[in-house]
Design a protein around this motif. Structure first.
Motif, PDB file in Angstrom:
ATOM      1  N   ARG A  15      46.392  43.961  39.351  1.00  0.00           N
ATOM      2  CA  ARG A  15      47.464  43.204  38.406  1.00  0.00           C
ATOM      3  C   ARG A  15      47.012  41.776  38.226  1.00  0.00           C
ATOM      4  O   ARG A  15      47.321  41.199  37.395  1.00  0.00           O
ATOM      5  N   ALA A  16      46.604  41.233  39.491  1.00  0.00           N
ATOM      6  CA  ALA A  16      46.270  39.791  39.366  1.00  0.00           C
ATOM      7  C   ALA A  16      44.931  39.656  38.321  1.00  0.00           C
ATOM      8  O   ALA A  16      44.861  38.635  37.579  1.00  0.00           O
ATOM      9  N   LYS A  17      44.046  40.531  38.622  1.00  0.00           N
ATOM     10  CA  LYS A  17      42.927  40.552  37.729  1.00  0.00           C
ATOM     11  C   LYS A  17      43.080  40.226  36.233  1.00  0.00           C
ATOM     12  O   LYS A  17      42.680  39.563  35.327  1.00  0.00           O
ATOM     13  N   ASP A  18      44.093  41.372  35.800  1.00  0.00           N
ATOM     14  CA  ASP A  18      44.533  41.458  34.465  1.00  0.00           C
ATOM     15  C   ASP A  18      45.474  40.170  33.800  1.00  0.00           C
ATOM     16  O   ASP A  18      45.061  39.769  32.723  1.00  0.00           O
ATOM     17  N   ALA A  19      46.136  39.742  34.707  1.00  0.00           N
ATOM     18  CA  ALA A  19      46.637  38.440  34.311  1.00  0.00           C
ATOM     19  C   ALA A  19      45.967  37.229  34.679  1.00  0.00           C
ATOM     20  O   ALA A  19      46.580  36.045  34.438  1.00  0.00           O
ATOM     21  N   ARG A  20      44.762  37.277  35.240  1.00  0.00           N
ATOM     22  CA  ARG A  20      43.942  35.920  35.450  1.00  0.00           C
ATOM     23  C   ARG A  20      44.592  35.433  36.574  1.00  0.00           C
ATOM     24  O   ARG A  20      44.735  33.991  36.392  1.00  0.00           O
ATOM     25  N   GLN A  21      45.234  35.860  37.508  1.00  0.00           N
ATOM     26  CA  GLN A  21      45.801  35.196  38.634  1.00  0.00           C
ATOM     27  C   GLN A  21      45.116  35.256  40.092  1.00  0.00           C
ATOM     28  O   GLN A  21      44.270  36.186  39.933  1.00  0.00           O
ATOM     29  N   PRO A  22      45.438  34.480  41.015  1.00  0.00           N
ATOM     30  CA  PRO A  22      44.836  34.617  42.303  1.00  0.00           C
ATOM     31  C   PRO A  22      45.054  35.849  42.965  1.00  0.00           C
ATOM     32  O   PRO A  22      45.815  36.549  42.765  1.00  0.00           O
ATOM     33  N   TRP A  23      44.027  36.485  43.966  1.00  0.00           N
ATOM     34  CA  TRP A  23      44.059  37.477  44.555  1.00  0.00           C
ATOM     35  C   TRP A  23      44.908  37.457  45.972  1.00  0.00           C
ATOM     36  O   TRP A  23      44.757  38.415  46.824  1.00  0.00           O
ATOM     37  N   ASP A  24      45.406  36.297  46.138  1.00  0.00           N
ATOM     38  CA  ASP A  24      46.022  36.029  47.609  1.00  0.00           C
ATOM     39  C   ASP A  24      46.895  37.410  47.963  1.00  0.00           C
ATOM     40  O   ASP A  24      46.669  37.794  49.159  1.00  0.00           O
ATOM     41  N   MET A  25      47.700  37.530  47.252  1.00  0.00           N
ATOM     42  CA  MET A  25      48.758  38.712  47.671  1.00  0.00           C
ATOM     43  C   MET A  25      48.092  40.006  47.975  1.00  0.00           C
ATOM     44  O   MET A  25      48.608  40.989  48.686  1.00  0.00           O
TER      45      MET A  25
END
Length: 232
Positions: free
Chosen positions: A120-130
């Motif tokens: 989900r983070a990749k798709d939204a171009r968000q960090p992987w922290d969680m």
């Protein structure tokens, strides 16, 4: 020194093969896409421009041989076996030879990942922290001093899930070598003794279920293991 308002956790420590002293774990740095076959299975390509670094908190550490509750917030928790590199000297803007000489030892680790949250983070171009910095997600075995390990040449890395081999690769398949990784990372941080580098995982990653036992191996190192129990 002022008194703290509540107790602060101590730095985690790792046993060292053949020694009575322990290795203190300070920061945990990780590398993504350092095996081309794993990058391909995740739908990505590797480049030689710059290693992809991310971090886990030292509080994500779990000693080998323990039980761990299946974590919250995921239904797709994946194993990734990795060679861990332990620093024994400070490094900053170091060349590869200096970086190689700063290695104290090696260990086998598991970089556990909430794969659904990562996707989900990749798709939204968000960090992987969680997805990556998960409690008890950095499972690390005892440290073997570098001189005792004798180098990476000809050695393999593998993971067994309930006795079945899931990952198996040569350490030489890494896209970036250990000296290259440490040299590049030292251009981004003032590295110090106690810093740990998890060097990426080969192909074959997959999900764990409650009751699964994972064993990670690297030729010449103490194996890492963990067993997953019901969610808390």
């Amino acid at each position: 020194m002022t008194e703290t308002l509540f107790p602060s956790p101590a730095w985690p420590v790792l046993p060292v093969e053949g020694q009575t002293g322990s290795y203190p774990v300070h920061r945990i740095f990780c590398v993504g896409r350092n095996y081309a076959a794993h990058a391909a299975e995740m739908g990505a390509e590797v480049t030689r421009d710059q290693p992809m670094f991310f971090t886990k908190s030292a509080l994500a550490f779990l000693p080998s041989g323990r039980h761990s509750a299946y974590p919250p917030g995921t239904s797709d928790y994946h194993f990734e076996v990795e060679l861990c590199v332990m620093l024994g000297q400070p490094l900053f803007q170091a060349d590869e030879a200096t970086a190689a000489a700063a290695v104290y030892g090696y260990a086998v680790g598991l970089d556990m990942t909430r794969r659904d949250l990562q996707a989900r983070a990749k798709d939204a171009r968000q960090p992987w922290d969680m997805a990556k910095d998960v409690e008890e997600s950095a499972v690390i075995a005892a440290v073997t001093p570098a001189a005792q390990f004798g180098g990476l040449d000809g050695k393999r890395i593998r993971l067994l899930q309930n006795g079945e081999v899931r990952q198996d690769s040569a350490l030489s398949d890494m896209v970036w070598s250990v000296p290259e990784l440490l040299s590049r990372l030292s251009g981004l941080y003032h590295l110090a003794p106690g810093d740990v580098l998890m060097t990426g995982t080969p192909a074959g990653v997959g999900p764990v279920a409650v009751g699964d036992r994972l064993v990670g191996e690297v030729d010449g190192l103490a194996p890492v293991s963990v067993t997953y129990t019901d969610p808390e």
